[in-house]
Design a protein around this motif. Structure first.
Motif, mmCIF file in Angstrom:
data_model
loop_
_atom_site.group_PDB
_atom_site.id
_atom_site.type_symbol
_atom_site.label_atom_id
_atom_site.label_comp_id
_atom_site.label_asym_id
_atom_site.label_seq_id
_atom_site.Cartn_x
_atom_site.Cartn_y
_atom_site.Cartn_z
ATOM 1 N N ILE A 192 59.347 51.974 49.505
ATOM 2 C CA ILE A 192 60.347 52.159 50.552
ATOM 3 C C ILE A 192 59.782 52.826 51.809
ATOM 4 O O ILE A 192 60.029 52.350 52.922
ATOM 5 N N TRP A 223 70.234 50.199 46.539
ATOM 6 C CA TRP A 223 69.764 49.021 47.279
ATOM 7 C C TRP A 223 70.089 47.717 46.559
ATOM 8 O O TRP A 223 69.215 46.942 46.197
ATOM 9 N N ASN A 226 68.636 44.862 48.122
ATOM 10 C CA ASN A 226 67.183 44.873 48.042
ATOM 11 C C ASN A 226 66.505 44.952 49.417
ATOM 12 O O ASN A 226 67.004 45.629 50.306
ATOM 13 N N GLU A 229 68.555 44.269 52.513
ATOM 14 C CA GLU A 229 69.455 45.351 52.908
ATOM 15 C C GLU A 229 68.693 46.456 53.630
ATOM 16 O O GLU A 229 69.173 47.016 54.625
ATOM 17 N N LEU A 230 67.492 46.784 53.152
ATOM 18 C CA LEU A 230 66.690 47.820 53.806
ATOM 19 C C LEU A 230 66.292 47.385 55.212
ATOM 20 O O LEU A 230 66.329 48.192 56.155
#
Length: 337
Positions: A192, A223, A226, A229-230
């Protein structure tokens, strides 16, 4: 006709820190010299197409077309023409011949996304092409050879789909000569910080930064969307706070909405009290489940000050799905009563 997707001009990047992604990159390099079919599995938004593009770019076909098609996004009555092409006059509206994705990908790579949603009748035709390497257009009389490296992807368990019937077992084994599983973002939390830096660096606006407390906080989130989305989270941070240094508080606000202080729903809410079981008497299970849904939806709405998007994230639902459930269960947003 121009191919709908040519060789990607920008190299695909597989950001790695976690052992799982390091292993995937090594496997991609190992497969570079091969043309075997590959099945890429993993949840939606995890980066399956990035893996497919990387497989293409590392192969001897890199200078040739990379053609992608989402099998779930094409209407059923157009899917056959899109994949296999058609001859002029083969159906109403077919004024002239059209090449399908197999032809467009000749000498290159064809990426079939969401292969698990391909209807059964098309699975048979796809299997035949994989066996013969010959393509026949809709309405055509002659088959012609194609040289295509096939990569397929799915977010469903094809093994279960084979067992329950919707997916052909022989096609599954043809596609999954090698299977690459892409883990969900929550399974690769160590990636991340690198992904945040990567998405921020590639923004067109003044890049945002993240404090250690913010990255630690974000690494602990579920998340459900996943990597996609980030990426959207970083885009939102950049659009609303260009050039800012995002701390934990701002990260929580950007992720869950204004006024949100709790990261997750409680482990459990009180279940409806329907009294003890009575021998021989059925229970109204639907009513019980509706009450449980109502409890969680109302709790999520309370935690996000009535925010639909934030509540949907907490509940792991699409925004439209949550709205439909609220209508069915006659739940009003706080302040609308």
């Amino acid at each position: 006709m121009k191919a709908p997707a040519s060789p990607p001009t920008k190299l695909a990047e597989l950001i790695e820190a976690s052992p799982a992604i390091v292993k995937i990159r090594a496997l991609v390099d190992q497969l570079a010299a091969s043309s075997v079919s590959v099945l890429v599995t993993g949840p939606s938004g995890s980066g399956k197409e990035v893996v497919a593009q990387l497989l293409h770019q590392r192969s001897s076909r890199a200078a040739k077309p990379f053609v992608a098609i989402n099998c779930a996004a094409i209407p059923r009555d157009l899917l056959e023409s899109e994949i296999f092409g058609h001859e002029a006059g083969s159906f109403t509206g077919a004024a002239k011949a059209r090449r399908g994705r197999f032809e467009l990908a000749d000498t290159g790579t064809l990426f079939l996304d969401e292969i698990g949603d391909m209807p059964a009748e098309f699975q048979v035709k796809l299997l035949r092409i994989l066996e013969t390497r010959l393509v026949e257009r809709v309405g055509g009389m002659l088959a012609f050879p194609v040289d295509v490296r096939l990569i397929a992807a799915t977010n469903v368990d094809l093994g279960d789909a084979v067992a329950s019937g919707p997916f052909r077992e022989d096609l599954f084994y043809r596609l999954a000569v090698v299977e690459i599983r892409v883990p969900g973002l929550a399974e690769r939390a160590s990636d991340i910080p690198l992904l945040l830096e990567h998405f921020a660096r590639n923004s067109e606006r003044p890049r945002v930064g993240f404090t250690t407390s913010a990255t630690d906080y974000l690494a602990g989130q579920p998340w459900r969307g996943n990597v996609r989305e980030l990426r959207n989270f970083v885009a939102r941070a950049t659009a609303l706070h260009p050039g800012a240094l995002v701390d934990r508080s701002l990260a929580a606000t950007l992720l869950h909405g204004e006024g949100h202080t709790l990261d997750v729903l409680p482990v459990s809410l009180p279940l409806p009290d329907r009294g003890p079981w009575r021998d021989g008497e059925p229970i109204d299970l639907k009513a019980v489940l509706d009450e449980v849904e109502q409890a969680y939806i109302r709790d999520a709405l309370g935690r996000t000050a009535g925010g639909i998007a934030g509540s949907a994230r907490l509940l792991g639902l699409r925004r439209t799905t949550l709205i439909e459930k609220m209508r069915r269960l006659q739940i009003e947003r706080p302040g609308d009563c």
